[in-house]
Design a protein around this motif. Structure first.
Motif, PDB file in Angstrom:
ATOM      1  N   GLY A  19      -3.379  10.299  -2.746  1.00  0.00           N
ATOM      2  CA  GLY A  19      -2.480   9.715  -3.272  1.00  0.00           C
ATOM      3  C   GLY A  19      -2.297   9.566  -5.016  1.00  0.00           C
ATOM      4  O   GLY A  19      -1.781   9.178  -5.663  1.00  0.00           O
ATOM      5  N   GLU A  66       6.905   4.222  -4.397  1.00  0.00           N
ATOM      6  CA  GLU A  66       5.711   3.463  -4.494  1.00  0.00           C
ATOM      7  C   GLU A  66       5.287   4.564  -3.486  1.00  0.00           C
ATOM      8  O   GLU A  66       5.315   5.130  -2.351  1.00  0.00           O
ATOM      9  CB  GLU A  66       5.782   2.904  -3.517  1.00  0.00           C
ATOM     10  N   TRP A  67       4.060   4.469  -2.849  1.00  0.00           N
ATOM     11  CA  TRP A  67       3.289   5.572  -2.393  1.00  0.00           C
ATOM     12  C   TRP A  67       1.605   4.540  -1.290  1.00  0.00           C
ATOM     13  O   TRP A  67       1.091   4.090  -2.906  1.00  0.00           O
ATOM     14  CB  TRP A  67       3.079   6.821  -2.629  1.00  0.00           C
ATOM     15  N   THR A  68       1.457   5.059  -0.128  1.00  0.00           N
ATOM     16  CA  THR A  68      -0.041   4.925  -0.049  1.00  0.00           C
ATOM     17  C   THR A  68      -0.474   5.624   0.662  1.00  0.00           C
ATOM     18  O   THR A  68      -0.142   6.902   1.032  1.00  0.00           O
ATOM     19  CB  THR A  68       0.115   3.543   0.824  1.00  0.00           C
ATOM     20  N   GLU A  70      -4.380   6.679   2.427  1.00  0.00           N
ATOM     21  CA  GLU A  70      -5.695   6.237   3.485  1.00  0.00           C
ATOM     22  C   GLU A  70      -6.960   8.243   3.460  1.00  0.00           C
ATOM     23  O   GLU A  70      -5.807   8.468   4.008  1.00  0.00           O
ATOM     24  CB  GLU A  70      -5.160   5.814   4.461  1.00  0.00           C
ATOM     25  N   LYS A  80      -8.907   3.888   0.035  1.00  0.00           N
ATOM     26  CA  LYS A  80      -7.201   4.010  -0.328  1.00  0.00           C
ATOM     27  C   LYS A  80      -6.924   3.955  -1.993  1.00  0.00           C
ATOM     28  O   LYS A  80      -7.069   3.423  -2.239  1.00  0.00           O
ATOM     29  CB  LYS A  80      -6.789   2.954   0.723  1.00  0.00           C
ATOM     30  N   SER A  82      -3.200   3.139  -3.808  1.00  0.00           N
ATOM     31  CA  SER A  82      -1.825   2.300  -3.241  1.00  0.00           C
ATOM     32  C   SER A  82      -1.158   2.655  -4.523  1.00  0.00           C
ATOM     33  O   SER A  82      -1.374   2.347  -5.836  1.00  0.00           O
ATOM     34  CB  SER A  82      -1.395   1.242  -3.670  1.00  0.00           C
ATOM     35  N   TYR A  84       2.384   2.917  -7.328  1.00  0.00           N
ATOM     36  CA  TYR A  84       3.342   2.864  -7.950  1.00  0.00           C
ATOM     37  C   TYR A  84       3.858   3.564  -9.200  1.00  0.00           C
ATOM     38  O   TYR A  84       3.204   3.486 -10.025  1.00  0.00           O
ATOM     39  CB  TYR A  84       3.911   1.737  -8.405  1.00  0.00           C
ATOM     40  N   ASP A  94      -3.892   1.687  -7.401  1.00  0.00           N
ATOM     41  CA  ASP A  94      -4.745   0.172  -6.767  1.00  0.00           C
ATOM     42  C   ASP A  94      -5.937   1.599  -5.598  1.00  0.00           C
ATOM     43  O   ASP A  94      -5.119   1.715  -4.712  1.00  0.00           O
ATOM     44  CB  ASP A  94      -4.050  -0.820  -6.442  1.00  0.00           C
ATOM     45  N   THR A  96      -9.067   1.423  -3.422  1.00  0.00           N
ATOM     46  CA  THR A  96      -9.784  -0.263  -3.246  1.00  0.00           C
ATOM     47  C   THR A  96     -10.637   1.189  -2.447  1.00  0.00           C
ATOM     48  O   THR A  96     -10.491   1.866  -1.381  1.00  0.00           O
ATOM     49  CB  THR A  96      -9.068  -0.495  -1.402  1.00  0.00           C
ATOM     50  N   THR A 240     -12.375  -2.474  -5.420  1.00  0.00           N
ATOM     51  CA  THR A 240     -11.439  -2.006  -5.712  1.00  0.00           C
ATOM     52  C   THR A 240     -11.154  -2.193  -7.247  1.00  0.00           C
ATOM     53  O   THR A 240     -11.988  -1.981  -8.489  1.00  0.00           O
ATOM     54  CB  THR A 240      -9.697  -3.263  -5.644  1.00  0.00           C
TER      55      THR A 240
END
Length: 288
Positions: A19, A66-68, A70, A80, A82, A84, A94, A96, A240
């Motif tokens: 990501g 946007e994307w995620t 894992e 993880k 996230s 933008y 972001d 985590t 985070t």
């Protein structure tokens, strides 16, 4: 958005399975030497987040995306991300890290590896503006040299191996009692990228031993090292981190750009008389 990459004006950002960016092309040339990474060290070894589903679908929302992603280790620790991005290429991440049980972390580093030809200039700030040129001395070693009028040459001091400039070189002042760089831009005269944060929330510092920011230039390695976890810690709950990246943005030059001048709009000299486009800079009159 196409094939896991996001394009903005004259820039293309390709995403890794984590990501994070694995490539940034700006005006036709690459900025990164390798993917951006969060390197988490446990027991002297860097965790490999090679499992998990990886990067999901990148959602295009016209002027934003946007994307995620894992990923996970063999032991079940997960990462993880996230992401933008706004229409101008500003990307927010972001991250985590979720341990499975208790995770004894030695340290964690956010690593931004630049191509060698990109690392020519550095810009950061704490109190005073810091503009520096990255060059080689007579012996061929890298050094950071100031190119603006209000800072002195970084003091000759013992830095960690390969480091030519770090947060300690900027001094200390409010709002923190320790040296912290809220943003760092690395680039050349044509392209570059800035990393920045709102604050150092959830950073785990080792004050007086490990600077939060370090620019490493040694041999063929040039990268910005952000020591987000600078000392050993037992992690029992999700941790985070938020940060931002922005590659220098471009706009195509208008066909008539050579007719533009920056001038007092009231000027009636020969240049102003023949100029089709002028930009007002008469700030004294504005201040009055």
């Amino acid at each position: 958005v196409k094939d896991g990459a996001i394009s903005t004006s004259m820039r293309r950002h390709a995403l890794d399975r984590t990501g994070l960016f694995k490539s940034i092309e700006a005006a036709g040339a690459e900025i990164l030497k390798a993917p951006v990474s969060l390197d988490v060290t446990v027991g002297g070894k860097t965790l490999a987040f090679s499992g998990g589903p990886g990067l999901g679908k990148v959602v295009n929302r016209e002027d934003e995306a946007e994307w995620t992603a894992e990923t996970a280790t063999e032991d079940g620790h997960s990462l993880k991300v996230s992401g933008y991005m706004e229409y101008d290429g500003l990307a927010r991440f972001d991250v985590t890290l979720t341990p499975k049980g208790t995770l004894a972390v030695d340290n964690a580093v956010l690593r931004l590896p630049y191509r060698q030809e990109v690392v020519k200039l550095l810009h950061t700030k704490i109190g005073w503006w810091h503009f520096l040129e990255i060059a080689r001395d007579e012996a061929g070693a890298y050094e950071a040299k100031p190119i603006n009028w209000n800072i002195g040459q970084p003091k000759e001091r013992q830095r960690r191996p390969g480091v030519i400039y770090d947060a300690v070189d900027m001094g200390r002042e409010a709002p923190t009692e320790y040296a912290f760089a809220p943003f760092v831009h690395v680039g050349n005269y044509h392209r570059g990228m800035v990393w920045f944060v709102d604050n150092d929330r959830n950073w785990i510092h080792d004050i007086d031993r490990v600077p939060p920011m370090e620019l490493v230039c040694a041999g063929k390695e040039q990268y910005l090292r952000l020591n987000v976890i600078a000392r050993p810690v037992e992690m029992k709950a999700p941790w985070t981190l938020r940060f931002y990246l922005l590659a220098n943005h471009y706009k195509p030059l208008p066909k008539d750009w050579r007719t533009w001048i920056v001038s007092d709009y009231q000027a009636v000299d020969d240049v102003a008389k023949h100029s089709q486009h002028r930009f007002w800079f008469h700030w004294n009159e504005y201040a009055d």
